[in-house]
Design a protein around this motif. Sequence first.
Motif, PDB file in Angstrom:
ATOM      1  N   VAL A 140       0.879  -1.357   0.183  1.00  0.00           N
ATOM      2  CA  VAL A 140      -0.166   0.013  -0.124  1.00  0.00           C
ATOM      3  C   VAL A 140       0.824   1.220  -0.122  1.00  0.00           C
ATOM      4  O   VAL A 140       0.501   2.159  -0.736  1.00  0.00           O
ATOM      5  CB  VAL A 140      -1.036  -0.149   1.266  1.00  0.00           C
ATOM      6  CG1 VAL A 140      -1.682   1.313   1.340  1.00  0.00           C
ATOM      7  CG2 VAL A 140      -2.228  -1.057   1.025  1.00  0.00           C
ATOM      8  N   LYS A 141       1.921   1.309   0.796  1.00  0.00           N
ATOM      9  CA  LYS A 141       2.888   2.311   0.754  1.00  0.00           C
ATOM     10  C   LYS A 141       3.514   2.582  -0.587  1.00  0.00           C
ATOM     11  O   LYS A 141       3.684   3.754  -0.904  1.00  0.00           O
ATOM     12  CB  LYS A 141       3.948   2.097   2.081  1.00  0.00           C
ATOM     13  CG  LYS A 141       4.924   3.331   2.246  1.00  0.00           C
ATOM     14  CD  LYS A 141       5.871   2.880   3.335  1.00  0.00           C
ATOM     15  CE  LYS A 141       6.662   4.000   3.779  1.00  0.00           C
ATOM     16  NZ  LYS A 141       7.469   3.708   4.657  1.00  0.00           N
ATOM     17  N   ASP A 142       4.096   1.539  -1.242  1.00  0.00           N
ATOM     18  CA  ASP A 142       4.500   1.653  -2.239  1.00  0.00           C
ATOM     19  C   ASP A 142       3.734   2.117  -3.455  1.00  0.00           C
ATOM     20  O   ASP A 142       3.926   2.932  -4.294  1.00  0.00           O
ATOM     21  CB  ASP A 142       5.289   0.205  -2.980  1.00  0.00           C
ATOM     22  CG  ASP A 142       6.419   0.059  -2.151  1.00  0.00           C
ATOM     23  OD1 ASP A 142       6.886   0.832  -1.475  1.00  0.00           O
ATOM     24  OD2 ASP A 142       7.031  -1.310  -1.996  1.00  0.00           O
ATOM     25  N   CYS A 143       2.444   1.573  -3.438  1.00  0.00           N
ATOM     26  CA  CYS A 143       1.188   1.993  -4.196  1.00  0.00           C
ATOM     27  C   CYS A 143       0.986   3.485  -4.271  1.00  0.00           C
ATOM     28  O   CYS A 143       0.861   4.219  -5.195  1.00  0.00           O
ATOM     29  CB  CYS A 143      -0.050   1.290  -4.093  1.00  0.00           C
ATOM     30  SG  CYS A 143       0.023  -0.265  -4.737  1.00  0.00           S
ATOM     31  N   ASN A 144       0.936   3.915  -2.812  1.00  0.00           N
ATOM     32  CA  ASN A 144       0.663   5.315  -2.584  1.00  0.00           C
ATOM     33  C   ASN A 144       1.899   6.132  -3.309  1.00  0.00           C
ATOM     34  O   ASN A 144       1.619   7.265  -3.680  1.00  0.00           O
ATOM     35  CB  ASN A 144       0.340   5.646  -1.046  1.00  0.00           C
ATOM     36  CG  ASN A 144      -0.721   5.204  -0.648  1.00  0.00           C
ATOM     37  OD1 ASN A 144      -1.872   4.679  -1.311  1.00  0.00           O
ATOM     38  ND2 ASN A 144      -1.003   4.881   0.763  1.00  0.00           N
ATOM     39  N   ARG A 145       3.092   5.604  -3.022  1.00  0.00           N
ATOM     40  CA  ARG A 145       4.144   6.547  -3.572  1.00  0.00           C
ATOM     41  C   ARG A 145       4.122   6.714  -4.938  1.00  0.00           C
ATOM     42  O   ARG A 145       4.490   7.571  -5.430  1.00  0.00           O
ATOM     43  CB  ARG A 145       5.597   5.931  -2.951  1.00  0.00           C
ATOM     44  CG  ARG A 145       6.727   6.834  -3.139  1.00  0.00           C
ATOM     45  CD  ARG A 145       7.956   5.997  -2.883  1.00  0.00           C
ATOM     46  NE  ARG A 145       8.562   4.891  -3.516  1.00  0.00           N
ATOM     47  CZ  ARG A 145       8.471   3.774  -3.136  1.00  0.00           C
ATOM     48  NH1 ARG A 145       7.941   3.298  -1.772  1.00  0.00           N
ATOM     49  NH2 ARG A 145       8.745   2.718  -3.841  1.00  0.00           N
ATOM     50  N   ASN A 146       4.008   5.355  -5.585  1.00  0.00           N
ATOM     51  CA  ASN A 146       3.861   5.514  -7.169  1.00  0.00           C
ATOM     52  C   ASN A 146       2.778   6.211  -7.635  1.00  0.00           C
ATOM     53  O   ASN A 146       3.056   7.128  -8.553  1.00  0.00           O
ATOM     54  CB  ASN A 146       3.723   4.022  -7.482  1.00  0.00           C
ATOM     55  CG  ASN A 146       4.909   3.093  -7.405  1.00  0.00           C
ATOM     56  OD1 ASN A 146       5.995   3.691  -7.267  1.00  0.00           O
ATOM     57  ND2 ASN A 146       4.741   1.663  -7.213  1.00  0.00           N
ATOM     58  N   TRP A 171       1.321  11.042 -10.167  1.00  0.00           N
ATOM     59  CA  TRP A 171       0.306  12.326 -10.281  1.00  0.00           C
ATOM     60  C   TRP A 171       1.100  13.502 -10.351  1.00  0.00           C
ATOM     61  O   TRP A 171       0.635  14.335 -10.982  1.00  0.00           O
ATOM     62  CB  TRP A 171      -0.430  12.024  -8.870  1.00  0.00           C
ATOM     63  CG  TRP A 171      -1.464  13.405  -8.632  1.00  0.00           C
ATOM     64  CD1 TRP A 171      -1.261  14.329  -7.728  1.00  0.00           C
ATOM     65  CD2 TRP A 171      -2.581  13.680  -9.575  1.00  0.00           C
ATOM     66  NE1 TRP A 171      -2.237  15.278  -8.125  1.00  0.00           N
ATOM     67  CE2 TRP A 171      -3.159  15.137  -9.167  1.00  0.00           C
ATOM     68  CE3 TRP A 171      -3.292  13.185 -10.639  1.00  0.00           C
ATOM     69  CZ2 TRP A 171      -4.130  15.357  -9.537  1.00  0.00           C
ATOM     70  CZ3 TRP A 171      -4.162  13.739 -11.195  1.00  0.00           C
ATOM     71  CH2 TRP A 171      -4.974  14.904 -10.661  1.00  0.00           C
ATOM     72  N   LYS A 172       2.186  13.576  -9.784  1.00  0.00           N
ATOM     73  CA  LYS A 172       3.372  14.752  -9.720  1.00  0.00           C
ATOM     74  C   LYS A 172       3.553  14.690 -11.255  1.00  0.00           C
ATOM     75  O   LYS A 172       3.656  15.858 -11.942  1.00  0.00           O
ATOM     76  CB  LYS A 172       4.376  14.232  -9.054  1.00  0.00           C
ATOM     77  CG  LYS A 172       5.339  15.697  -8.513  1.00  0.00           C
ATOM     78  CD  LYS A 172       6.260  15.239  -7.663  1.00  0.00           C
ATOM     79  CE  LYS A 172       6.940  16.267  -6.628  1.00  0.00           C
ATOM     80  NZ  LYS A 172       7.994  15.846  -5.989  1.00  0.00           N
ATOM     81  N   VAL A 173       4.019  13.683 -12.045  1.00  0.00           N
ATOM     82  CA  VAL A 173       4.492  13.646 -13.031  1.00  0.00           C
ATOM     83  C   VAL A 173       3.269  14.157 -14.330  1.00  0.00           C
ATOM     84  O   VAL A 173       3.356  14.820 -15.042  1.00  0.00           O
ATOM     85  CB  VAL A 173       5.028  12.343 -13.586  1.00  0.00           C
ATOM     86  CG1 VAL A 173       5.150  12.214 -15.192  1.00  0.00           C
ATOM     87  CG2 VAL A 173       6.272  11.680 -12.988  1.00  0.00           C
ATOM     88  N   HIS A 174       2.217  13.647 -13.953  1.00  0.00           N
ATOM     89  CA  HIS A 174       1.160  13.922 -14.723  1.00  0.00           C
ATOM     90  C   HIS A 174       0.707  15.523 -14.428  1.00  0.00           C
ATOM     91  O   HIS A 174       0.402  16.204 -15.623  1.00  0.00           O
ATOM     92  CB  HIS A 174      -0.249  13.261 -14.299  1.00  0.00           C
ATOM     93  CG  HIS A 174      -1.538  13.465 -14.918  1.00  0.00           C
ATOM     94  ND1 HIS A 174      -1.937  13.100 -16.064  1.00  0.00           N
ATOM     95  CD2 HIS A 174      -2.478  14.019 -14.307  1.00  0.00           C
ATOM     96  CE1 HIS A 174      -2.903  13.644 -16.598  1.00  0.00           C
ATOM     97  NE2 HIS A 174      -3.276  14.344 -15.516  1.00  0.00           N
ATOM     98  N   GLN A 175       0.753  16.037 -13.275  1.00  0.00           N
ATOM     99  CA  GLN A 175       0.464  17.438 -13.188  1.00  0.00           C
ATOM    100  C   GLN A 175       1.578  18.359 -13.767  1.00  0.00           C
ATOM    101  O   GLN A 175       1.174  19.161 -14.591  1.00  0.00           O
ATOM    102  CB  GLN A 175       0.507  17.768 -11.725  1.00  0.00           C
ATOM    103  CG  GLN A 175      -0.722  17.239 -10.958  1.00  0.00           C
ATOM    104  CD  GLN A 175      -0.445  17.659  -9.289  1.00  0.00           C
ATOM    105  OE1 GLN A 175       0.485  17.718  -8.909  1.00  0.00           O
ATOM    106  NE2 GLN A 175      -1.658  18.163  -8.882  1.00  0.00           N
ATOM    107  N   GLU A 176       2.673  17.713 -13.694  1.00  0.00           N
ATOM    108  CA  GLU A 176       3.984  18.519 -14.505  1.00  0.00           C
ATOM    109  C   GLU A 176       3.591  18.473 -15.892  1.00  0.00           C
ATOM    110  O   GLU A 176       3.755  19.388 -16.852  1.00  0.00           O
ATOM    111  CB  GLU A 176       5.245  17.994 -14.363  1.00  0.00           C
ATOM    112  CG  GLU A 176       6.512  18.625 -14.768  1.00  0.00           C
ATOM    113  CD  GLU A 176       6.532  19.915 -14.250  1.00  0.00           C
ATOM    114  OE1 GLU A 176       7.241  20.649 -15.054  1.00  0.00           O
ATOM    115  OE2 GLU A 176       6.250  20.348 -13.002  1.00  0.00           O
TER     116      GLU A 176
END
Length: 197
Positions: free
Chosen positions: A79-85, A90-95
Amino acid sequence: MDKEEHSVIYIIDDSEEEEEEVVEEVIEIKDDDVECSAESTLTVYKHEVKNKLEKIGAHLSSDVVENKTRMQSYIKSVVKDCNRNIREHWKVHQEEMREFKIEYTEQIITVFKQWDSDIMQVEDEENEINGIFNHQQKTFQQTRMLQADSLKTLKQADDEFLKTWEDLEKNYSNVLNSIHNEFQKQKTLLQRKITDG
């Protein structure tokens, strides 16, 4: 001598350190050394089985708890890895969206500037064409007026020429008649002279 009878008891030993390892121990009991009845053997066997089942149950319970703990830890990690990914994506998508918006805005601004320039150029060309058209229209009207005046003058000249021609024809006819009359007079006079002479 009677044949000795032997009873065999199998003991299964499961140690907690080594899983699924079965150690078989064979114990031979001679009837003449130890008197062992079928009931006592069954009682011993039941006791051993009970002890072994309790050990297996405790071992299984420990394994289940350990597996459950390990699974919970693994799920938390996943779950932690999924959240991080997800956050990274999302960050890449926003950029990417930000860059796309900037690029799209620049393209729209460029298109609108070109559009304004084209509209101004079209308006200038339209004004120039309207000016040329107005000039051509005025020239056409002037040419038409000149042609109308020329036709009028030509008609007047033609009328005058026809009138003059008619007058000339009348005068010529009169002159011809006068000449003819004079000729007839002269002819008559000449005939008289010839006849009298």
